[in-house]
Design an enzyme around this catalytic site. Structure first.
Site, PDB file in Angstrom:
ATOM      1  N   HIS A 188       0.820  -1.216   0.000  1.00  0.00           N
ATOM      2  CA  HIS A 188       0.000   0.000   0.000  1.00  0.00           C
ATOM      3  C   HIS A 188       0.849   1.259   0.000  1.00  0.00           C
ATOM      4  O   HIS A 188       0.436   2.300  -0.497  1.00  0.00           O
ATOM      5  CB  HIS A 188      -0.949  -0.012   1.204  1.00  0.00           C
ATOM      6  CG  HIS A 188      -2.274  -0.592   0.857  1.00  0.00           C
ATOM      7  ND1 HIS A 188      -2.969  -1.429   1.675  1.00  0.00           N
ATOM      8  CD2 HIS A 188      -3.025  -0.440  -0.255  1.00  0.00           C
ATOM      9  CE1 HIS A 188      -4.100  -1.781   1.086  1.00  0.00           C
ATOM     10  NE2 HIS A 188      -4.155  -1.197  -0.087  1.00  0.00           N
ATOM     11  N   ARG A 295      -9.100  -8.015 -17.431  1.00  0.00           N
ATOM     12  CA  ARG A 295      -8.723  -9.432 -17.385  1.00  0.00           C
ATOM     13  C   ARG A 295      -9.300 -10.038 -16.102  1.00  0.00           C
ATOM     14  O   ARG A 295      -8.723  -9.888 -15.026  1.00  0.00           O
ATOM     15  CB  ARG A 295      -7.194  -9.576 -17.377  1.00  0.00           C
ATOM     16  CG  ARG A 295      -6.517  -9.239 -18.693  1.00  0.00           C
ATOM     17  CD  ARG A 295      -5.012  -9.487 -18.588  1.00  0.00           C
ATOM     18  NE  ARG A 295      -4.376  -9.588 -19.875  1.00  0.00           N
ATOM     19  CZ  ARG A 295      -3.634  -8.615 -20.433  1.00  0.00           C
ATOM     20  NH1 ARG A 295      -3.463  -7.481 -19.807  1.00  0.00           N
ATOM     21  NH2 ARG A 295      -3.071  -8.798 -21.616  1.00  0.00           N
ATOM     22  N   GLU A 430      -7.665 -13.654 -31.733  1.00  0.00           N
ATOM     23  CA  GLU A 430      -6.363 -14.092 -31.225  1.00  0.00           C
ATOM     24  C   GLU A 430      -5.827 -15.295 -31.984  1.00  0.00           C
ATOM     25  O   GLU A 430      -4.727 -15.759 -31.698  1.00  0.00           O
ATOM     26  CB  GLU A 430      -6.481 -14.497 -29.745  1.00  0.00           C
ATOM     27  CG  GLU A 430      -6.993 -13.406 -28.853  1.00  0.00           C
ATOM     28  CD  GLU A 430      -7.046 -13.817 -27.397  1.00  0.00           C
ATOM     29  OE1 GLU A 430      -6.101 -13.501 -26.673  1.00  0.00           O
ATOM     30  OE2 GLU A 430      -8.035 -14.448 -26.994  1.00  0.00           O
ATOM     31  N   ASN A 453      -1.063 -10.438 -28.466  1.00  0.00           N
ATOM     32  CA  ASN A 453      -0.071 -11.250 -27.743  1.00  0.00           C
ATOM     33  C   ASN A 453      -0.210 -12.716 -28.154  1.00  0.00           C
ATOM     34  O   ASN A 453       0.779 -13.407 -28.396  1.00  0.00           O
ATOM     35  CB  ASN A 453      -0.277 -11.141 -26.219  1.00  0.00           C
ATOM     36  CG  ASN A 453      -0.289  -9.703 -25.739  1.00  0.00           C
ATOM     37  OD1 ASN A 453       0.192  -8.819 -26.446  1.00  0.00           O
ATOM     38  ND2 ASN A 453      -0.842  -9.462 -24.570  1.00  0.00           N
ATOM     39  N   ASP A 454      -1.462 -13.155 -28.221  1.00  0.00           N
ATOM     40  CA  ASP A 454      -1.699 -14.528 -28.662  1.00  0.00           C
ATOM     41  C   ASP A 454      -1.690 -14.643 -30.182  1.00  0.00           C
ATOM     42  O   ASP A 454      -1.220 -15.642 -30.725  1.00  0.00           O
ATOM     43  CB  ASP A 454      -3.036 -15.041 -28.106  1.00  0.00           C
ATOM     44  CG  ASP A 454      -2.880 -15.576 -26.694  1.00  0.00           C
ATOM     45  OD1 ASP A 454      -1.885 -16.278 -26.440  1.00  0.00           O
ATOM     46  OD2 ASP A 454      -3.737 -15.288 -25.840  1.00  0.00           O
ATOM     47  N   ARG A 464       4.872 -17.536 -26.874  1.00  0.00           N
ATOM     48  CA  ARG A 464       5.129 -16.170 -26.380  1.00  0.00           C
ATOM     49  C   ARG A 464       6.007 -16.143 -25.139  1.00  0.00           C
ATOM     50  O   ARG A 464       6.509 -15.093 -24.744  1.00  0.00           O
ATOM     51  CB  ARG A 464       3.800 -15.426 -26.154  1.00  0.00           C
ATOM     52  CG  ARG A 464       2.946 -15.948 -25.029  1.00  0.00           C
ATOM     53  CD  ARG A 464       1.525 -15.396 -25.098  1.00  0.00           C
ATOM     54  NE  ARG A 464       1.254 -14.349 -24.134  1.00  0.00           N
ATOM     55  CZ  ARG A 464       0.036 -13.860 -23.847  1.00  0.00           C
ATOM     56  NH1 ARG A 464      -1.025 -14.299 -24.517  1.00  0.00           N
ATOM     57  NH2 ARG A 464      -0.135 -12.936 -22.960  1.00  0.00           N
ATOM     58  N   CYS A 501      -6.097  -4.871 -28.041  1.00  0.00           N
ATOM     59  CA  CYS A 501      -5.799  -4.821 -26.607  1.00  0.00           C
ATOM     60  C   CYS A 501      -4.507  -5.560 -26.261  1.00  0.00           C
ATOM     61  O   CYS A 501      -4.118  -5.619 -25.099  1.00  0.00           O
ATOM     62  CB  CYS A 501      -6.962  -5.347 -25.777  1.00  0.00           C
ATOM     63  SG  CYS A 501      -7.367  -7.055 -26.123  1.00  0.00           S
TER      64      CYS A 501
HETATM   65  C1  PEP Z   1      -3.675 -10.989 -26.033  1.00  0.00           C
HETATM   66  O1  PEP Z   1      -3.552 -12.195 -26.241  1.00  0.00           O
HETATM   67  O2  PEP Z   1      -3.211 -10.098 -26.773  1.00  0.00           O
HETATM   68  C2  PEP Z   1      -4.399 -10.513 -24.851  1.00  0.00           C
HETATM   69  C3  PEP Z   1      -4.645  -9.241 -24.664  1.00  0.00           C
HETATM   70  O3  PEP Z   1      -4.758 -11.450 -23.930  1.00  0.00           O
HETATM   71  P1  PEP Z   1      -3.743 -12.061 -22.836  1.00  0.00           P
HETATM   72  O4  PEP Z   1      -2.455 -11.297 -22.938  1.00  0.00           O
HETATM   73  O5  PEP Z   1      -4.419 -11.907 -21.534  1.00  0.00           O
HETATM   74  O6  PEP Z   1      -3.636 -13.470 -23.307  1.00  0.00           O
HETATM   75 MG    MG Z   2      -4.776 -13.629 -25.161  1.00  0.00          MG
END
Ligand code: PEP
Ligand code: MG
Length: 575
Positions: A188, A295, A430, A453-454, A464, A501
């Site tokens: 905190h 998330r 994704e 990301n995926d 990844r 995202c």
């Molecule tokens: C992604 O895959 O880009 C994503 C935003 O989801 P996460 O990173 O939670 O898998």
């Molecule tokens: Mg993802």
């Protein structure tokens, strides 16, 4: 010169003068007492006095800081769970209250520490802080302003640890930074430092013996590096870096609170990604256009069993209310792959990223899925909530998920619980399968959000998380960029919006490309909203079309990088 390396707690670069905050030594010995009831009375009087000072701190603390003291008041008021045991020890062992409190504190701390949850471990700090401050009150050594009698303006406090109350008691107009031997990045004290905008380095190990008041200090909260008594050359170098960083930050902060229009008037919403406790607590709707990715796995990970509908509803409602009319995109449970939950007893798989995860698991465990959907629907009555399904591969999955959503709606209707009947439903793009089917998927949902990301991992067949294949897992992979462009075209052809995202949304060299593609929304880390908006505002969508064509027609990644870097350079952007 002495260098201290700790954890990057709260970002920012400052130069200032050291103030050693020596915690007064508490007496923790088992002193025997004659009159145990008098001892208990004195402890309760100290509790009341400390409670009153916490109430005062809660009332006078700035926006978003009062909750910490209210949480402390709750711990202090815990008769049944904590202080009844303390009183029993005083009565049974005829010992002083400080010793009895310390015994109970050690017991509670060891329980918290045995739970494998970083957040809970750091909540043990809250209990420790309350106990130490209460004991200080009992022993008549409770703290005031540590800067009392200290000269100078830009003061950097060095302490073994700091409680939020210590921090609030400091003359904040002179507080420039904090360095602590103990503590983690989600304590905190760090949360408070961030809200105050004060750089902090924590968990730096034993250093107090080497620091004296008045020493010159350079503190870099972003890297966790502290230099005590720096050389002249280090100071000069620091000042140059700081000046440039301050100038940029001021520009970015200005952009952060304004809509991100391109030079030719195209508006991209810049939202934030959130979900973990710390970023939810620090979330400020005024500093972004909404939440582009909540998330929800973090809610599940912070519990030792499935979170109930009510528990989830409170969390979603809390954020929906903070967002007011700004959008809040809640992603349904994306567990599996790299995110595991002990209580779910998920099977051990040879290829977890290709296995039983996210929407696949939810469509199988419809009880878990429906509980979550009902909680989200209930929150939709309190703000601009949208629902998003992760890891979609087929239209069948979308139809199935939407059918379960309809049964959740029907149950709420029957229970007479309000929700938004027209809550928008979107999906994450994704997988390459979703990309290739995006024209059909677009006809079944209200929006797309690219989970790059995926998408990079599945398109380039590179894990990844595996450092050996990171050279293939590349943000500028041409197949991935072409995939995103195709999804954008299909979304717009069918009249729905597309967002991004994944992490590429805030990658400086790629932002002009997203503008050129007409991406409607980017969801990024809260600290990057200003920079992202600034870059968007430096370009014209129309003028970037040639850049987009050149990038998508490239043969090799280095050509893409060259084209995009030249584009940034021409606009005078140095990132
Ligand atoms: C992604 O895959 O880009 C994503 C935003 O989801 P996460 O990173 O939670 O898998
Ligand atoms: Mg993802």
């Amino acid at each position: 010169m002495k260098k201290i390396i700790g954890l990057a707690g709260s970002t920012g670069c400052v130069v200032g003068s050291a103030v050693v905050f020596a915690t007064k030594e508490l007496s923790l010995n088992a002193v025997l007492v004659e009159d145990v009831e008098k001892e208990i009375e004195a402890m309760d009087a100290a509790r009341q006095k400390y409670d009153a000072s916490l109430a005062e701190l809660a009332a006078t603390a700035g926006e978003g800081q009062g909750e910490i003291f209210e949480a402390y008041q709750e711990i202090l008021a815990d008769d049944a769970g904590f202080f009844d045991d303390v009183k029993a020890t005083i009565r049974n062992e005829r010992v002083c209250s400080s010793y009895a409190i310390e015994q109970k504190r050690i017991e509670v701390e060891s329980i918290f520490m045995s739970i494998d949850d970083e957040y809970l471990k750091q909540r043990a700090d809250d209990i420790n802080n309350v106990c130490h401050e209460l004991m200080a009150e009992i022993q008549g050594i409770s703290g005031g302003d540590p800067f009392e009698g200290v000269e100078g303006e830009s003061l950097i406090v060095f302490a073994e640890d700091l409680t939020p109350a210590d921090t609030v008691r400091m003359d904040r107009s002179r507080l420039a930074g904090m360095v602590t031997e103990k503590g983690g990045v989600t304590s905190h004290t760090v949360i408070l430092a961030k809200t105050l905008g004060v750089p902090a380095v924590v968990g730096a190990g034993a250093f107090l013996a080497d620091i004296t008041n008045g020493q010159n200090v350079i503190l870099d909260g972003a890297t966790g590096i502290v230099i005590v008594d720096p050389e002249e050359s280090e100071l000069k170098e620091f000042m140059v870096r700081k000046e440039a960083a301050d100038k940029k930050k001021a520009i970015y902060d200005e952009c952060m609170v304004k809509p991100a229009y391109s030079k030719d008037g195209f508006l991209t919403r810049v939202n934030v990604n959130t979900g973990d406790n710390e970023s939810v607590e620090n979330f400020k709707a005024a500093n972004c256009d909404g939440v582009g990715l909540f998330r929800t796995e973090f809610l599940y990970m912070s519990q030792s069993d499935y979170p109930s509908e009510d528990f989830q509803f409170e969390a979603y409602k809390n954020l929906a209310e903070k967002c007011k009319d700004k959008e809040l995109i809640i992603r349904t449970l994306d567990i599996g792959g790299d995110k595991q939950l002990d209580y779910m007893n998920l099977p051990v798989e040879a290829n977890p990223f290709l296995g039983y995860r996210a929407i696949r698991l939810c469509l199988d465990r419809t009880d878990v899925f429906k509980t979550q959907l009902k909680a989200i629907l209930r929150a939709s009555a309190y703000g601009n909530v949208k629902i998003m399904f992760p890891m979609i591969v087929t239209v069948d999955e979308v139809k199935e998920a939407k059918a379960i959503l309809e049964t959740a709606k029907a149950e709420l209707r029957e229970q007479g619980i309000p929700f938004n009947e027209n809550v928008p439903v979107g999906i994450m793009i994704e997988t390459p399968a979703a990309v290739l089917l995006s024209d059909k998927l677009a006809q079944n949902v209200d929006f797309f959000s690219v989970g790059s990301n995926d998408l990079i991992q599945y398109t380039t067949a590179s894990d990844r998380q595996n450092e050996l294949v990171q050279y293939i897992y590349n943000n500028c992979n041409i197949s991935v960029l072409r995939a995103i462009n195709m999804v954008a075209e299909n979304a717009h052809k069918h009249g729905i919006e597309i967002g991004i995202c994944g992490e590429v949304g805030s990658e400086p060299r790629l932002i002009p490309l997203w503008l050129a593609m007409g991406i409607d929304e980017l969801s990024v880390a809260a600290s990057l909203v200003g920079r992202t908006k600034f870059i968007l505002s430096q370009f014209s969508k129309e003028e970037l079309q040639a850049v987009k064509d050149k990038v998508l027609d490239s043969e090799q990644i280095f050509e893409v990088i060259k084209t995009l870097d030249e584009t940034l350079e021409k606009a005078g952007i140095d990132e």
